[in-house]
Design a protein around this motif. Structure first.
Motif, short mmCIF file in Angstrom:
data_model
loop_
_atom_site.label_atom_id
_atom_site.label_comp_id
_atom_site.label_asym_id
_atom_site.label_seq_id
_atom_site.Cartn_x
_atom_site.Cartn_y
_atom_site.Cartn_z
N SER A 1 29.98 42.14 9.15
CA SER A 1 30.61 42.96 8.11
C SER A 1 30.78 42.09 6.86
O SER A 1 30.69 40.86 6.92
CB SER A 1 31.96 43.50 8.57
N CYS A 2 31.02 42.74 5.73
CA CYS A 2 31.10 42.01 4.47
C CYS A 2 32.19 42.60 3.59
O CYS A 2 32.41 43.82 3.58
CB CYS A 2 29.76 42.07 3.74
N ARG A 3 32.86 41.74 2.84
CA ARG A 3 33.80 42.19 1.82
C ARG A 3 33.68 41.26 0.61
O ARG A 3 33.28 40.10 0.74
CB ARG A 3 35.23 42.20 2.33
N GLU A 4 34.03 41.79 -0.54
CA GLU A 4 34.01 41.00 -1.76
C GLU A 4 35.42 40.57 -2.10
O GLU A 4 36.35 41.40 -2.10
CB GLU A 4 33.41 41.78 -2.92
N VAL A 5 35.61 39.28 -2.38
CA VAL A 5 36.92 38.77 -2.78
C VAL A 5 37.18 39.20 -4.23
O VAL A 5 36.31 39.02 -5.09
CB VAL A 5 36.96 37.23 -2.67
N TYR B 1 33.24 32.92 9.42
CA TYR B 1 33.35 33.43 8.05
C TYR B 1 32.37 32.65 7.17
O TYR B 1 32.53 31.44 6.98
CB TYR B 1 34.78 33.27 7.53
N VAL B 2 31.37 33.35 6.69
CA VAL B 2 30.37 32.73 5.82
C VAL B 2 30.65 33.20 4.40
O VAL B 2 30.59 34.39 4.10
CB VAL B 2 28.94 33.10 6.25
N VAL B 3 30.96 32.24 3.54
CA VAL B 3 31.32 32.54 2.16
C VAL B 3 30.11 32.31 1.27
O VAL B 3 29.50 31.24 1.29
CB VAL B 3 32.51 31.66 1.70
N VAL B 4 29.76 33.34 0.49
CA VAL B 4 28.58 33.32 -0.38
C VAL B 4 29.04 33.47 -1.82
O VAL B 4 29.86 34.35 -2.13
CB VAL B 4 27.60 34.45 -0.01
N PHE B 5 28.50 32.64 -2.69
CA PHE B 5 28.88 32.71 -4.10
C PHE B 5 27.63 32.73 -4.98
O PHE B 5 26.69 31.98 -4.78
CB PHE B 5 29.74 31.51 -4.50
N TRP C 1 31.25 37.09 4.54
CA TRP C 1 30.59 37.74 5.66
C TRP C 1 31.29 37.32 6.94
O TRP C 1 31.51 36.13 7.17
CB TRP C 1 29.12 37.33 5.73
N THR C 2 31.64 38.29 7.76
CA THR C 2 32.31 38.02 9.03
C THR C 2 31.34 38.32 10.17
O THR C 2 30.78 39.43 10.24
CB THR C 2 33.57 38.89 9.20
#
Length: 699
Positions: free
Chosen positions: A538-542, A508-512, A528-529
């Motif tokens: 794949s990607c999702r927005e928190v 899990y790569v967290v981008v901010f 990003w998973t």
């Protein structure tokens, strides 16, 4: 002496062309500057913004003086005026009333050229009105309100005589202006000029705009630039900061002296809307050098008689901005570091690159991907080749080598862009089925008009007989996902976090945050998973939370205890640096802020967590003489200690921004790789050494 004067006059030509380019591109209105330029060469946005701050500051001082003395006879004496157009601009808008006389003084050669320009322009002559050339034995041009005088500022008796013959009255309220002029005089001569002015004029103010802070990395590059032009800044080392500049004038006969940096004046004079407008006039992405330039130029306003404190009284400019939360830099302990030159191979001359480290008990390798730097033929540009720094020695702090990765498979694919700036390289925690280390390259730009890598690239790294090799990991990600990628960005942060699961099968790569093509500053949070088995992405927005960090770019993020991202600093939508610390828990998907007192604002820094201690390395802020060094934060307390950088070696100046850093040697040291930037008009500078900071000094 002739050659030296010619060089100083050469700075006038560069400045005039730069101001013309700045005006032509919409930063400032000046309908007269083009009369003094044969060809207006286009300058960079960074130079435009630097000259905008300069012109804005000097113009504000002149207009404030004219407003403050309106209705009474006054005079302005511009020392080393060059091809300045202030008289013409201010006359056109009606600021120079009938009782004002404007004197300009410069070398004979400059005055002759300016007279020639005036004689060739009807609009300039119309502003001046009737005039004579070379009157009463004084060389120059003489009108009723505008008088251009050839005189050497170092010959004070001649200067005083020429001014008197030109009609100057030493009893009138007088503003003396030195805009980047007396800094080229030797210290004794410039100080004598300052003292002469204080003793000769009854009611006067001396307004100076020139360089400060010569001893940090940017200041050394600045000094070297002028030395290379054979026009060194001769008094800068004796009066290096705002306090010494203030003392310089007060000790030489002036009743008071107020000082501000160029960036402080920019903030006070330009409205918030105007500030954003000028920053966004052109695609621009060199905020670090712009802020540093704004901290390395200053306005000094010395006054006496009835003009004491006129600028603050009439223009409502507050005293110099201070930062009450941060202690005086003199009291900060100093970091100890070691500058390492690779034992063999090439130096790492890059900035805005990305790095990722991998290693084992026998040493480590640090991949260097992208960035800006010189190539083998010494030309600067985006770098496509991948380098690696290697230490295959079991002893901590062993010798380093830096070489190029010869075999990089798949980089010619259309969607693989490794020659990129301000991207992130994140090492994944899980290896692929082939047992290879994987690195995620995400975001970045080719130019402020072109973002790339909107979908991440997964690189597989393996060791060959001659060193590391790389390939692009295969992925079955559907093309439709690529088309639905989040908004392209650069200057964001990226970390790899873990969920507390017994058998992880994906990273899990967290981008901010980050910045976009349309100047938007982002505050979104992406996860990003990446599946370990096939590198599918794949990607999702928190979802946004009420309690969260504001939108920002050029911040830094580090991993704490494998499951928490720690975000620090960055630039906000107002283009000012933050000084906050936010923690994001992937497991709970919540933010919380740490309350830390005494931490400097900073951006374009790097960070790392070792145990419960967060290390912030370098960065930039807008505080003159208080640029960030190393901040050590105890996350469990929480508390922090700021450390100043070591004294700089002029032969090898270091600028700690646009760099990367990696923790090595069993978390006992941090290696700082690359860094530097395009320093205004002073040239492009690179950190030519790898910096090793031993963390044990902070215990």
């Amino acid at each position: 002496m002739k050659k030296s004067k010619a060089r100083v006059q050469g700075t006038n030509d560069f400045n005039t062309v730069s101001k013309c380019s700045m005006v032509k591109n919409g930063y400032f209105r000046d309908d007269y500057i083009h009369h003094f330029v044969i060809k207006c060469s286009r300058r960079t946005p960074l130079i435009h913004l630097g000259y905008y701050m300069r012109v804005l500051t000097v113009d504000f001082a002149l207009r404030s003086f004219l407003d403050a003395t309106s209705g009474q006879p006054t005079q302005i004496i511009s020392c080393g005026a060059g091809f300045d157009t202030s008289f013409f601009r201010l006359s056109f808008i009606g600021s120079i009333h009938q009782d004002v006389c404007f004197y300009e003084v410069d070398f004979t050669e400059v005055v002759d050229r300016k007279v020639e320009c005036i004689l060739g322009s009807e609009s300039l002559q119309e502003c001046i009105g009737p005039f004579e050339v070379n009157e009463n034995g004084v060389r120059g041009l003489f009108g009723s309100q505008y008088r251009l005088i050839a005189s050497d500022l170092q010959a004070l008796d001649e200067l005083e005589s020429n001014l008197m013959q030109a009609g100057a009255a030493f009893s009138l309220p007088t503003l003396l202006l030195a805009e980047c002029a007396i800094c080229y005089m030797d210290e004794a001569s410039s100080s004598s000029l300052i003292q002469w002015a204080a003793s000769s004029f009854e009611d006067a103010t001396f307004v100076t705009y020139e360089q400060i802070h010569p001893d940090d990395g940017f200041g050394i590059v600045m000094q070297k630039h002028f030395e290379s032009m054979n026009s060194p800044l001769l008094s800068l080392t004796k009066f290096p900061d705002l306090d010494s500049q203030e003392h310089r004038y007060v000790s030489r006969g002036w009743s008071s002296c107020s000082v501000w940096t160029a960036f402080e004046m920019f903030r006070q004079v330009a409205s918030p809307d105007e500030r954003l407008k000028v920053v966004n006039l052109e695609p621009f992405d060199e905020m670090e050098e712009w802020h540093l330039e704004g901290c390395h130029f200053a306005l000094m306003v010395a006054s006496k008689g009835c003009l004491t404190d006129w600028l603050r009284k009439f223009a409502d400019v507050p005293p110099r901005l201070t930062d009450s939360v941060v202690s005086d830099p003199i009291n900060k302990p100093q970091v100890q570091w070691e500058l390492l030159e690779p034992e063999s191979g090439r130096a790492v001359c890059r900035f805005a690159h990305g790095t990722a480290m991998f290693g084992d008990k026998n040493g480590f390798e640090i991949l260097i991907v992208g960035g800006f730097g010189p190539s083998e033929n010494s030309l600067h540009g985006r770098r496509h080749e991948v380098l690696y720094i290697q230490n295959r020695n079991q002893d901590a702090g062993g010798p380093l080598t830096c070489r190029r990765i010869v075999d990089v498979e798949g980089v010619l694919l259309e969607n693989v862009k490794l020659g990129v700036l301000h991207h992130t390289c994140t090492r994944l925690s899980l290896r692929g089925p082939d047992g290879l280390t994987r690195v995620m390259v995400y975001g970045g730009r080719h130019s402020p008009r072109r973002a790339v890598n909107a979908w991440p690239i997964i690189l597989s790294v393996f060791r060959g007989e001659t060193g590391p090799r790389m390939t692009v990991a295969s992925s079955d990600t559907a093309a439709t996902c690529w088309n639905n990628a989040p908004v392209p960005r650069w200057r964001h942060s990226s970390v790899c976090l873990k969920y507390p699961t017994p058998a992880p099968i994906q990273d899990y790569v967290v981008v901010f945050g980050g910045r976009t093509l349309d100047f938007k500053v982002l505050g979104d949070l992406l996860v990003w998973t990446i599946r370990a088995s096939d590198a599918s992405i794949s990607c999702r927005e928190v979802p946004h939370q009420r309690d969260r960090p504001s939108a920002r770019f050029s911040h830094s993020a580090a991993v704490w205890d494998e499951k928490t991202m720690v975000v620090t600093g960055g630039l906000g939508e107002d283009m000012l640096p933050h000084r906050d610390i936010w923690c994001f828990s992937l497991e709970e998907e919540t933010w919380h802020e740490l309350d830390i007192a005494g931490m400097l604002p900073r951006y374009c820094h790097t960070s790392a967590v070792c145990g419960d201690h967060l290390f912030l390395i370098g960065g930039v802020n807008t505080l003159p003489g208080n640029q960030p060094g190393v901040c050590v934060v105890d996350l469990s307390a929480p508390s922090c200690i700021e450390y100043a950088l070591p004294d700089q070696n002029p032969a090898c100046p270091i600028m700690l921004h646009n760099h990367t850093s990696e923790v090595v040697d069993d978390e006992t040291a941090i290696l700082v790789v690359g860094g530097g930037g395009n320093c205004f008009s002073f040239g492009t500078a690179f950190n030519s050494r790898v910096i090793r900071i031993d963390l044990r000094q902070f215990r």
